[in-house]
Scaffold this active site. Structure first.
Site, PDB file in Angstrom:
ATOM      1  N   TRP A  33     -12.167   9.548  30.270  1.00 56.28           N
ATOM      2  CA  TRP A  33     -12.738   8.812  31.400  1.00 56.28           C
ATOM      3  C   TRP A  33     -13.216   7.407  30.988  1.00 56.28           C
ATOM      4  O   TRP A  33     -13.620   6.609  31.822  1.00 56.28           O
ATOM      5  CB  TRP A  33     -13.893   9.578  32.050  1.00 56.28           C
ATOM      6  CG  TRP A  33     -14.952  10.007  31.082  1.00 56.28           C
ATOM      7  CD1 TRP A  33     -16.077   9.329  30.746  1.00 56.28           C
ATOM      8  CD2 TRP A  33     -14.977  11.225  30.319  1.00 56.28           C
ATOM      9  NE1 TRP A  33     -16.800  10.032  29.815  1.00 56.28           N
ATOM     10  CE2 TRP A  33     -16.158  11.198  29.547  1.00 56.28           C
ATOM     11  CE3 TRP A  33     -14.119  12.332  30.229  1.00 56.28           C
ATOM     12  CZ2 TRP A  33     -16.500  12.249  28.681  1.00 56.28           C
ATOM     13  CZ3 TRP A  33     -14.462  13.368  29.374  1.00 56.28           C
ATOM     14  CH2 TRP A  33     -15.640  13.321  28.612  1.00 56.28           C
ATOM     15  N   ARG A  34     -13.138   7.126  29.669  1.00 59.25           N
ATOM     16  CA  ARG A  34     -13.485   5.780  29.204  1.00 59.25           C
ATOM     17  C   ARG A  34     -12.241   4.947  28.915  1.00 59.25           C
ATOM     18  O   ARG A  34     -12.345   3.773  28.617  1.00 59.25           O
ATOM     19  CB  ARG A  34     -14.304   5.881  27.913  1.00 59.25           C
ATOM     20  CG  ARG A  34     -15.729   6.324  28.117  1.00 59.25           C
ATOM     21  CD  ARG A  34     -16.335   6.577  26.755  1.00 59.25           C
ATOM     22  NE  ARG A  34     -17.769   6.431  26.776  1.00 59.25           N
ATOM     23  CZ  ARG A  34     -18.483   5.889  25.799  1.00 59.25           C
ATOM     24  NH1 ARG A  34     -17.871   5.431  24.729  1.00 59.25           N
ATOM     25  NH2 ARG A  34     -19.777   5.801  25.895  1.00 59.25           N
ATOM     26  N   GLU A  46     -18.522  11.224  35.874  1.00 60.68           N
ATOM     27  CA  GLU A  46     -19.990  11.110  35.917  1.00 60.68           C
ATOM     28  C   GLU A  46     -20.609  12.305  36.643  1.00 60.68           C
ATOM     29  O   GLU A  46     -21.658  12.804  36.237  1.00 60.68           O
ATOM     30  CB  GLU A  46     -20.416   9.790  36.579  1.00 60.68           C
ATOM     31  CG  GLU A  46     -20.093   8.546  35.760  1.00 60.68           C
ATOM     32  CD  GLU A  46     -20.811   8.487  34.409  1.00 60.68           C
ATOM     33  OE1 GLU A  46     -21.842   9.140  34.227  1.00 60.68           O
ATOM     34  OE2 GLU A  46     -20.303   7.781  33.507  1.00 60.68           O
ATOM     35  N   THR A  52     -24.387  18.547  31.817  1.00 64.64           N
ATOM     36  CA  THR A  52     -23.350  19.292  31.104  1.00 64.64           C
ATOM     37  C   THR A  52     -22.996  18.553  29.820  1.00 64.64           C
ATOM     38  O   THR A  52     -22.932  17.331  29.804  1.00 64.64           O
ATOM     39  CB  THR A  52     -22.085  19.407  31.994  1.00 64.64           C
ATOM     40  OG1 THR A  52     -22.480  19.930  33.250  1.00 64.64           O
ATOM     41  CG2 THR A  52     -21.046  20.321  31.386  1.00 64.64           C
ATOM     42  N   LEU A  89     -17.779  25.505  34.367  1.00 63.48           N
ATOM     43  CA  LEU A  89     -18.947  24.618  34.178  1.00 63.48           C
ATOM     44  C   LEU A  89     -20.199  25.144  34.884  1.00 63.48           C
ATOM     45  O   LEU A  89     -21.295  24.621  34.667  1.00 63.48           O
ATOM     46  CB  LEU A  89     -18.654  23.210  34.719  1.00 63.48           C
ATOM     47  CG  LEU A  89     -17.604  22.370  33.990  1.00 63.48           C
ATOM     48  CD1 LEU A  89     -17.517  20.997  34.614  1.00 63.48           C
ATOM     49  CD2 LEU A  89     -17.942  22.235  32.507  1.00 63.48           C
ATOM     50  N   GLY A  90     -20.014  26.141  35.727  1.00 66.45           N
ATOM     51  CA  GLY A  90     -21.163  26.649  36.483  1.00 66.45           C
ATOM     52  C   GLY A  90     -21.575  25.633  37.542  1.00 66.45           C
ATOM     53  O   GLY A  90     -20.787  24.753  37.917  1.00 66.45           O
ATOM     54  N   CYS A 208     -31.619   4.480  11.228  1.00 65.37           N
ATOM     55  CA  CYS A 208     -31.910   3.037  11.339  1.00 65.37           C
ATOM     56  C   CYS A 208     -31.140   2.185  10.336  1.00 65.37           C
ATOM     57  O   CYS A 208     -30.796   1.040  10.638  1.00 65.37           O
ATOM     58  CB  CYS A 208     -33.408   2.804  11.171  1.00 65.37           C
ATOM     59  SG  CYS A 208     -34.362   3.641  12.430  1.00 65.37           S
ATOM     60  N   CYS A 211     -28.041   0.846  11.803  1.00 63.14           N
ATOM     61  CA  CYS A 211     -28.170   0.382  13.197  1.00 63.14           C
ATOM     62  C   CYS A 211     -27.984  -1.143  13.316  1.00 63.14           C
ATOM     63  O   CYS A 211     -28.605  -1.906  12.581  1.00 63.14           O
ATOM     64  CB  CYS A 211     -29.544   0.769  13.728  1.00 63.14           C
ATOM     65  SG  CYS A 211     -29.772   0.233  15.433  1.00 63.14           S
ATOM     66  N   CYS A 217     -35.877  -4.363  15.485  1.00 68.56           N
ATOM     67  CA  CYS A 217     -36.445  -3.124  16.027  1.00 68.56           C
ATOM     68  C   CYS A 217     -37.893  -2.884  15.601  1.00 68.56           C
ATOM     69  O   CYS A 217     -38.206  -2.809  14.410  1.00 68.56           O
ATOM     70  CB  CYS A 217     -35.585  -1.940  15.615  1.00 68.56           C
ATOM     71  SG  CYS A 217     -36.204  -0.401  16.299  1.00 68.56           S
TER      72      CYS A 217
HETATM   73  S1  SF4 Z   1     -32.806   1.032  17.706  1.00 71.33           S
HETATM   74 FE1  SF4 Z   1     -34.404   0.997  16.151  1.00 71.33          FE
HETATM   75  S2  SF4 Z   1     -35.109   3.130  16.042  1.00 71.33           S
HETATM   76 FE2  SF4 Z   1     -33.090   3.147  17.016  1.00 71.33          FE
HETATM   77  S3  SF4 Z   1     -31.680   3.461  15.297  1.00 71.33           S
HETATM   78 FE3  SF4 Z   1     -31.833   1.257  15.696  1.00 71.33          FE
HETATM   79  S4  SF4 Z   1     -33.346   0.546  14.231  1.00 71.33           S
HETATM   80 FE4  SF4 Z   1     -33.596   2.766  14.433  1.00 71.33          FE
END
Ligand code: SF4
Length: 232
Positions: A33-34, A46, A52, A89-90, A208, A211, A217
């Site tokens: 669906w993407r 969606e 689910t 899927l119920g 993190c 990330c 963050c």
């Molecule tokens: S958004 Fe922030 S808390 Fe979430 S994984 Fe990234 S660094 Fe970590």
């Protein structure tokens, strides 16, 4: 200069968007669906995803789309056949919603999924989130997608407490709107959802170190300070 809505400057917001989108292009989860911009297929996905798991929903979605490839075939189906297609899927209410939704789209919108958000929201089973997802993923419209996942990432990034009610909060809505990339809203929202599922996990600790938002963050800085204090 800091944004009035969130504690990031406009150049930081721009960097957050760029980092998120380029990370998202490398980690895109290619669900069927993407891999389409067909609003019908996105809308059906969606609705089936609601309460689910993806793993459970994916094979059902694939056979459902093979059987009902467009709104016209769905509108001609009877409830018993729909029930049979979605049985595993119920949640029987989904059958009624899909049936009524298809009838409404045929009768009131000439068999076309409406582009307009107000019209989409009049369809049975279409929530604010679903209407936004259809508009964003089908037509690349700049829609804010508020759910527990996008709100969790936003709350951690900005250092705001996240509660159950946060996904209905105006403050979070405005923050997500300020972060949203208006030039690439589809890529931005897919990346945000993928980040929430692959990196910024619900259960702690999030990953993190891998990330793309780490530099801005609040949550990760705070965790770092705490672990530094613990080792003193
Ligand atoms: S958004 Fe922030 S808390 Fe979430 S994984 Fe990234 S660094 Fe970590």
């Amino acid at each position: 200069m800091k944004s009035l809505v969130i504690p990031l400057s406009s150049s930081e917001i721009q960097q957050v968007r760029q980092n998120l989108i380029s990370w998202g292009k490398k980690h895109f989860r290619p669900f069927p669906w993407r891999l389409t911009t067909d609003p019908y297929r996105i809308l059906v996905a969606e609705i089936l995803l609601h309460r689910t798991q993806v793993k459970q929903m994916k094979p059902v979605y694939e056979s459902f789309i093979a059987r009902y490839p467009n709104i016209h075939t769905l509108a001609q189906a009877d409830k018993e056949s729909l029930h049979e297609a979605l049985y595993s899927l119920g949640l029987r209410w989904r059958v009624d919603l899909l049936y009524e939704m298809a009838q409404r789209i045929e009768q009131d919108f000439g068999g076309q999924i409406p582009h307009n958000k107000k019209d989409l929201l009049t369809l049975p089973g279409v929530s604010e989130y679903i209407a936004g997802a259809v508009r964003c993923f089908a037509w690349n419209k700049p829609e804010v997608l508020m759910d527990t996942n996008t709100v969790r990432v936003t709350g951690r990034l900005l250092g705001w407490e996240v509660k159950d009610s946060s996904r209905r909060s105006k403050r979070f809505q405005k923050a997500l709107a300020a972060l949203l990339d208006h030039e690439e809203p589809r890529a931005f929202n897919y990346a945000l959802l993928d980040l929430a599922h692959l990196v910024c996990l619900k259960r702690k600790p999030p990953h993190c170190n891998t990330c793309p938002l780490l530099s801005w963050c609040h949550f990760s800085k705070h965790e770092e300070e705490l672990s530094h204090e613990r080792t003193q």
